[in-house]
Motif scaffolding. Sequence first.
Motif, PDB file in Angstrom:
ATOM      1  N   ASP A  44      13.993  18.233 -37.297  1.00 57.86           N
ATOM      2  CA  ASP A  44      12.825  19.089 -37.533  1.00 57.86           C
ATOM      3  C   ASP A  44      11.844  18.401 -38.478  1.00 57.86           C
ATOM      4  OD1 ASP A  44      14.537  19.258 -39.686  1.00 57.86           O
ATOM      5  OD2 ASP A  44      13.938  21.302 -40.182  1.00 57.86           O
ATOM      6  N   GLU A  45      11.037  17.522 -37.921  1.00 54.79           N
ATOM      7  CA  GLU A  45      10.065  16.812 -38.736  1.00 54.79           C
ATOM      8  C   GLU A  45       8.937  17.758 -39.132  1.00 54.79           C
ATOM      9  OE1 GLU A  45       8.858  13.444 -36.456  1.00 54.79           O
ATOM     10  OE2 GLU A  45      10.582  12.279 -37.118  1.00 54.79           O
ATOM     11  N   ARG A  46       8.683  17.852 -40.400  1.00 60.00           N
ATOM     12  CA  ARG A  46       7.593  18.653 -40.939  1.00 60.00           C
ATOM     13  C   ARG A  46       6.665  17.716 -41.682  1.00 60.00           C
ATOM     14  NH1 ARG A  46       7.220  23.406 -38.831  1.00 60.00           N
ATOM     15  NH2 ARG A  46       6.354  24.243 -40.712  1.00 60.00           N
ATOM     16  N   VAL A  47       5.429  18.074 -41.737  1.00 59.56           N
ATOM     17  CA  VAL A  47       4.429  17.221 -42.360  1.00 59.56           C
ATOM     18  C   VAL A  47       4.499  17.318 -43.871  1.00 59.56           C
ATOM     19  CG1 VAL A  47       1.956  16.791 -42.563  1.00 59.56           C
ATOM     20  CG2 VAL A  47       2.914  17.516 -40.389  1.00 59.56           C
ATOM     21  N   ASP A  71       0.873  21.381 -40.619  1.00 61.45           N
ATOM     22  CA  ASP A  71       1.477  20.915 -39.366  1.00 61.45           C
ATOM     23  C   ASP A  71       0.450  20.894 -38.231  1.00 61.45           C
ATOM     24  OD1 ASP A  71       4.117  20.456 -40.281  1.00 61.45           O
ATOM     25  OD2 ASP A  71       4.523  22.606 -40.180  1.00 61.45           O
ATOM     26  N   MET A  72      -0.338  21.938 -38.128  1.00 64.70           N
ATOM     27  CA  MET A  72      -1.386  21.988 -37.104  1.00 64.70           C
ATOM     28  C   MET A  72      -2.420  20.896 -37.348  1.00 64.70           C
ATOM     29  SD  MET A  72      -1.762  26.152 -36.952  1.00 64.70           S
ATOM     30  CE  MET A  72      -3.313  26.147 -36.104  1.00 64.70           C
ATOM     31  N   TRP A  73      -2.764  20.678 -38.603  1.00 62.36           N
ATOM     32  CA  TRP A  73      -3.723  19.647 -38.976  1.00 62.36           C
ATOM     33  C   TRP A  73      -3.210  18.261 -38.569  1.00 62.36           C
ATOM     34  CZ3 TRP A  73      -8.571  19.063 -40.092  1.00 62.36           C
ATOM     35  CH2 TRP A  73      -9.025  17.980 -40.833  1.00 62.36           C
ATOM     36  N   ILE A  89      -0.008   9.689 -41.505  1.00 62.72           N
ATOM     37  CA  ILE A  89       0.618  11.013 -41.578  1.00 62.72           C
ATOM     38  C   ILE A  89       2.026  10.811 -42.110  1.00 62.72           C
ATOM     39  CG2 ILE A  89       1.377  13.040 -40.296  1.00 62.72           C
ATOM     40  CD1 ILE A  89      -0.865  12.409 -38.261  1.00 62.72           C
ATOM     41  N   TYR A  90       2.351  11.509 -43.175  1.00 62.49           N
ATOM     42  CA  TYR A  90       3.671  11.415 -43.787  1.00 62.49           C
ATOM     43  C   TYR A  90       4.486  12.641 -43.380  1.00 62.49           C
ATOM     44  CZ  TYR A  90       1.430   7.911 -46.696  1.00 62.49           C
ATOM     45  OH  TYR A  90       0.732   6.810 -47.134  1.00 62.49           O
ATOM     46  N   TRP A  91       5.657  12.389 -42.837  1.00 62.45           N
ATOM     47  CA  TRP A  91       6.540  13.459 -42.375  1.00 62.45           C
ATOM     48  C   TRP A  91       7.772  13.518 -43.269  1.00 62.45           C
ATOM     49  CZ3 TRP A  91       4.837  16.105 -38.076  1.00 62.45           C
ATOM     50  CH2 TRP A  91       3.862  15.486 -37.306  1.00 62.45           C
TER      51      TRP A  91
END
Length: 87
Positions: free
Chosen positions: A61-64, A30-32, A50-52
């Motif tokens: 709550d989108e997460r990578v 997520d930080m990346w 970037i794929y979420w």
Amino acid sequence: MENKEIILNILHEIKNGNIPVHTDYNLNLDMWADLIEYMHDRTYIADVTIYWFGDDDTYNDERVHSVNLTKVRLTTFGERFLTEEMN
């Protein structure tokens, strides 16, 4: 390592034809993704995907899922930024 230093290192790696990964900088995915997105928004780099998880409006709550840098390239602006900051 501070964000600016990480950004400069990433730009340097891309300029040298290397594909950096988040584990090189002890960052979670997520930080990346946030950092790569920042660099893309600032037009330092191009051709980034970037794929979420939950890319539609039903998910709050989108997460990578992943960050694809296989086609990443340094822009002219990114190269200028790198040169100015390294001197």
